[in-house]
Scaffold this active site. Structure first.
Site, PDB file in Angstrom:
ATOM      1  N   GLU A 208       0.876  -1.177   0.000  1.00  0.00           N
ATOM      2  CA  GLU A 208       0.000   0.000   0.000  1.00  0.00           C
ATOM      3  C   GLU A 208       0.906   1.217   0.000  1.00  0.00           C
ATOM      4  OE1 GLU A 208      -3.383   0.195   0.048  1.00  0.00           O
ATOM      5  OE2 GLU A 208      -3.778  -1.962   0.111  1.00  0.00           O
ATOM      6  N   CYS A 242      -2.265   9.501   2.688  1.00  0.00           N
ATOM      7  CA  CYS A 242      -1.795   8.922   1.422  1.00  0.00           C
ATOM      8  C   CYS A 242      -2.717   9.272   0.269  1.00  0.00           C
ATOM      9  CB  CYS A 242      -1.668   7.411   1.550  1.00  0.00           C
ATOM     10  SG  CYS A 242      -3.198   6.624   2.055  1.00  0.00           S
TER      11      CYS A 242
END
Ligand code: NAD
Length: 470
Positions: A208, A242
């Site tokens: 990720e 993010c």
């Protein structure tokens, strides 16, 4: 405990078989839920210490996020785990074919500092629900959260989840061990280290990662509403998210409209002096502060060509960077790498085509956000760009929908999780075929192959078909 002893202990629990029944999995999820509710203040204080997060934001993006994920998983887990039937071709009948999900074993979760609870425990929810044991490594850069996890996880989830605190040496030692899956969240430089370590044991990985998540806006939208949404997604956690909008692309008129509304939206969210707002976060450490402050200073230096729209202030001692909006060109320092701070560059493009080229010439983003009332424009983005997620009209919110897979593509990562997608990530889908020995229908395909058998095989095993054109 050493890394190998921790992993051996987690493996002993897994090998004992206790993690496989649904009841054990549900118990762990309930225990994690209890931990999050009973120790809510302890965790919220840790998040405030590490990141200056307001308790409401901590609930929204960390603790409450996790309890929702747990509730959704508990509700659906039994259904997700049911065997799935597969159709059996005529030539193999009578027979039954289906798939069953089996846990992988011991899962390593390596988490970053920016959502230190969410990004460690959300993968753990999936791994436990799938019947695995977990070894989890919080980020050393969010030390209060790491200490809180090491303090409470053993008490509520002992045996199921082991917390290993530490930095690069401890993570390196862990990565030397054999795991059955490695789930890493963080930057792509370390992602490559993780993947290389996993290759030694042929361990599957989920990465990720991050990168620059663009926004495209045109002048068909309500600019005030769009500005509020963009400001909310960008300045939450001081831009250290993010999936935060990294920069905005638009034509001159569209960006002029947005630039007029963003300063008002920032005041609505954080007041006229965000430094005094309890709702506004701080940079995680001095180096992160300096990195972002330096990029802004370089781009606003005389002759650099950028124009400040609002903000620009900072305080190194408090690691405070004011929510900042500026017009830049594609060569600006801020456009070199993921900003990961509360600074929003606006980049002018000539047209929709230009915006599509701009995005497609760069790494595939984790998220792409489009603000347009024009359906044809939205279709262009769906069909002609690739990203982990594509949102119309709202940034960030997709990750709160547990039925949507959360993950990147290309440089922004591989694999996904949340809800049933986590079960897929942390399980092996095993193929099962059941065929009784009598009647032995397979006899018709055993050698020797005479003329009759040849005909039968041609007819039943791979019958020649014509496909319609188009
Ligand atoms: P970080 O520095 O906390 O690192 C993440 C983890 O990697 C930590 O546990 C750390 O100990 C470990 N690590 C660091 N260096 C290592 C090394 N040399 N060998 C082994 N392990 C090592 O966090 P970060 O990387 O700064 O996180 C920010 C990045 O993560 C941003 O790019 C952001 O976009 C991305 N991110 C992605 C997601 C997502 O869900 N896709 C979520 C959050 C952050």
């Amino acid at each position: 405990m050493s890394a190998d002893a921790t992993v051996a202990a987690a493996r002993t629990v897994f090998d004992s078989g206790i993690t496989k029944p649904l009841a054990w999995r549900l118990q762990q999820l309930a225990a994690m839920n209890r931990m999050l509710c009973e120790q809510r203040d302890y965790f919220a204080d840790a998040l405030a210490e590490d990141l200056g997060k307001h308790p409401a934001e901590s609930w929204l993006t960390e603790l409450g996020f996790l309890t929702s994920e747990i509730a959704h998983t508990i509700k659906h887990l039994e259904g997700w785990l049911k065997p799935r039937k597969a159709a059996v071709p005529l030539a193999l009948l009578p027979a039954k074919a289906f798939t069953v999900l089996e846990p992988l074993g011991v899962v390593l979760v390596i988490a970053p500092w920016n959502y230190p609870l969410q990004l460690l425990l959300a993968p753990a929810i999936g791994a436990l629900a799938a019947g695995n044991t977990v070894v989890a490594k919080p980020s050393e850069l969010a030390p209060a959260s790491s200490t809180a996890l090491a303090r409470w996880v053993p008490e509520y989830l002992g045996g199921a989840v082991s917390i290993v605190e530490g930095g690069v040496p401890e993570t390196t030692e862990l990565l030397d061990q054999r795991f059955d899956h490695i789930f890493y969240t963080g930057n792509s430089r370390v992602g490559r280290i993780v993947m290389a370590a996993a290759a030694k044991h042929l361990t599957p990985v989920t990465l990720e990662l991050g990168g620059k998540s663009p926004v495209y806006i045109d002048d068909t939208v309500d600019m005030a509403a769009a500005a509020r949404r963009i400001a909310w997604g960008k300045f939450m956690n001081a831009g250290q998210t993010c999936v935060a909008p990294d920069y905005v692309l638009g034509t001159g008129p569209a960006l002029a409209g947005l630039a007029a509304e963003l300063p008002k939206a920032i005041i609505e969210l954080y007041g006229t002096d965000p430094a005094r707002s309890l709702d506004y976060g701080r940079m995680i450490h001095d180096a992160a502060f300096a990195r972002v402050a330096d990029m802004v200073a370089a781009d606003l230096a005389e002759g650099a060509g950028s124009v400040l729209v609002s903000g620009g202030g900072s305080d190194a001692v408090a690691r405070y960077i004011e929510p900042t909006v500026l017009h830049v060109d594609a060569q600006a320092r801020l456009m070199d790498s993921e900003i990961f701070g509360p600074v929003l560059p606006l980049v002018t493009v000539d047209s929709l085509e230009d915006a599509l080229d701009f995005i497609n010439e760069r790494d595939k983003p984790l998220s792409l956000y489009v603000f347009s009332e024009d359906k044809a424009v939205r279709t262009q983005f769906t069909e002609r760009t690739s990203s982990g997620a594509l949102n119309f009209g709202v940034p960030v919110a997709h990750l709160t929908i547990p039925d949507l897979p959360f993950g990147g593509v290309g440089e922004s990562g591989m694999g996904s999780y949340h809800g049933r997608h986590s079960i897929k990530t942390f399980s092996h889908r095993k193929a099962v075929l059941e065929k009784s020995l009598a009647p032995d229908t397979l006899a018709m395909i055993y050698p020797p192959y005479g003329a009759v058998k040849k005909q039968l095989i041609k007819r039943f095993v791979a019958p020649a078909r014509r496909f319609r054109k188009g």
